[in-house]
Design an enzyme around this catalytic site. Structure first.
Site, PDB file in Angstrom:
ATOM      1  N   PRO A 118       0.878  -1.451   0.056  1.00 45.21           N
ATOM      2  CG  PRO A 118      -0.030  -0.812   2.140  1.00 45.21           C
ATOM      3  CD  PRO A 118       1.385  -2.104   1.538  1.00 45.21           C
ATOM      4  CD  GLU A 119       5.674  -0.525   0.004  1.00 49.19           C
ATOM      5  OE1 GLU A 119       5.889  -1.438   0.761  1.00 49.19           O
ATOM      6  OE2 GLU A 119       4.027  -0.675  -0.621  1.00 49.19           O
ATOM      7  CB  VAL A 120       0.862   3.503  -4.199  1.00 51.18           C
ATOM      8  CG1 VAL A 120      -0.761   2.994  -3.919  1.00 51.18           C
ATOM      9  CG2 VAL A 120       0.841   4.047  -5.342  1.00 51.18           C
ATOM     10  CE  LYS A 121      -4.908   1.703  -0.811  1.00 50.65           C
ATOM     11  NZ  LYS A 121      -5.582   0.646   0.752  1.00 50.65           N
ATOM     12  CB  ILE A 122       1.261   7.457   2.306  1.00 53.66           C
ATOM     13  CG1 ILE A 122       3.251   6.418   2.393  1.00 53.66           C
ATOM     14  CG2 ILE A 122       0.947   6.484   3.237  1.00 53.66           C
ATOM     15  CD1 ILE A 122       3.568   6.383   3.814  1.00 53.66           C
TER      16      ILE A 122
END
Length: 255
Positions: free
Chosen positions: A136-140
């Site tokens: 989920p890194e893209v979310k931050i």
């Protein structure tokens, strides 16, 4: 045996067990934990009694990924210092890839971001039915950078891009269906089923397992002809081991 602060480490019945031990932080990976994991892995290499190495997490989750507080603190550092920090994590993935024994990730709860990378970097992944996986890194605004080298070797390219660009968290059964996970067991039976799997794996001839892992991963980047030649060389080495001689004699006698 070394004293560890961020992991638990033990060896029993041929199985070396590394447990990420920051349950209050969902086993978030900081520099000290990564260093201790690398040290524990290295310590098992000369030990002939070790047949399998497992990696798991203490508490409810496997690993939530990198310690974001540490990443935030490092943002004012120079690019070379930040790159060194990133390489330390990359070195763990490389060490797992080149370790002579099979590495098995035993996953309960969430394996996210770098934690999903640790699981995927293992040779085999056993997951509980309720486990979850994702990047989920893209979310931050961040990216799952080094783990891409691992992910694209495990799942189809378009599925890999969907996972890293969308940040989707998926179930263990979906992870199994796309190739990230080997086995999924019901939560209530997970400990018993996983232990039975590990015990069976540890019973396999060590030389054959070691040669198989080494050959499989060295095929990356080889042409077809090179891969066949590498297989012929591994075949010849395997024939010369005591384990294959004993195994063939036992098989023929049984027949």
């Amino acid at each position: 045996m070394a004293q560890y602060q961020k992991i638990l480490f033990s060896i029993e019945r041929g199985i070396a067990r590394i447990t990420m031990n920051r349950p209050e932080k969902r086993n978030a990976l900081d520099a000290e934990m990564v260093s201790e994991m690398k040290l524990a892995l290295a310590s098992t290499i000369p030990l002939k009694e070790v047949r399998v190495v497992t990696i798991t997490g203490a508490g409810a989750d496997f690993c939530s990924g990198a310690d974001l507080a540490g990443i935030l603190k490092s943002r004012d550092s120079g690019v070379l210092e930040i790159m060194d920090d990133a390489r330390a994590m990359g070195e763990l993935f490389i060490q797992m890839r080149h370790h002579p024994r099979p590495l098995v990730a035993v996953v309960r709860g969430r394996a996210l971001a770098g934690g999903c990378g640790v699981a995927t970097a293992a040779d085999l992944v056993l997951a509980s039915e309720s486990a979850q996986f994702g990047y989920p890194e893209v979310k931050i605004g961040f990216i799952p950078a080094m783990v891409m080298a691992i992910l694209r070797r495990s799942v189809p390219e378009k599925r890999a891009f969907e996972l890293i660009a969308g940040g989707e968290v998926i179930s263990s059964s979906t992870a199994r269906d796309i190739g990230m996970v080997n086995r999924v067991y019901p939560d209530a039976e997970f400990d018993v089923s996983a232990e039975a799997y590990l015990t069976q794996l540890a019973s396999r001839p060590a030389s054959a397992v070691r040669l198989s892992k080494n050959l499989l991963y060295h095929l990356d980047g080889m042409t077809f002809d090179q891969a066949i030649e590498a297989g012929a060389q591994a075949n010849a080495i395997a024939r010369m081991t005591d384990e294959v001689k004993q195994g063939i004699e036992k098989f023929l006698h049984k027949s």
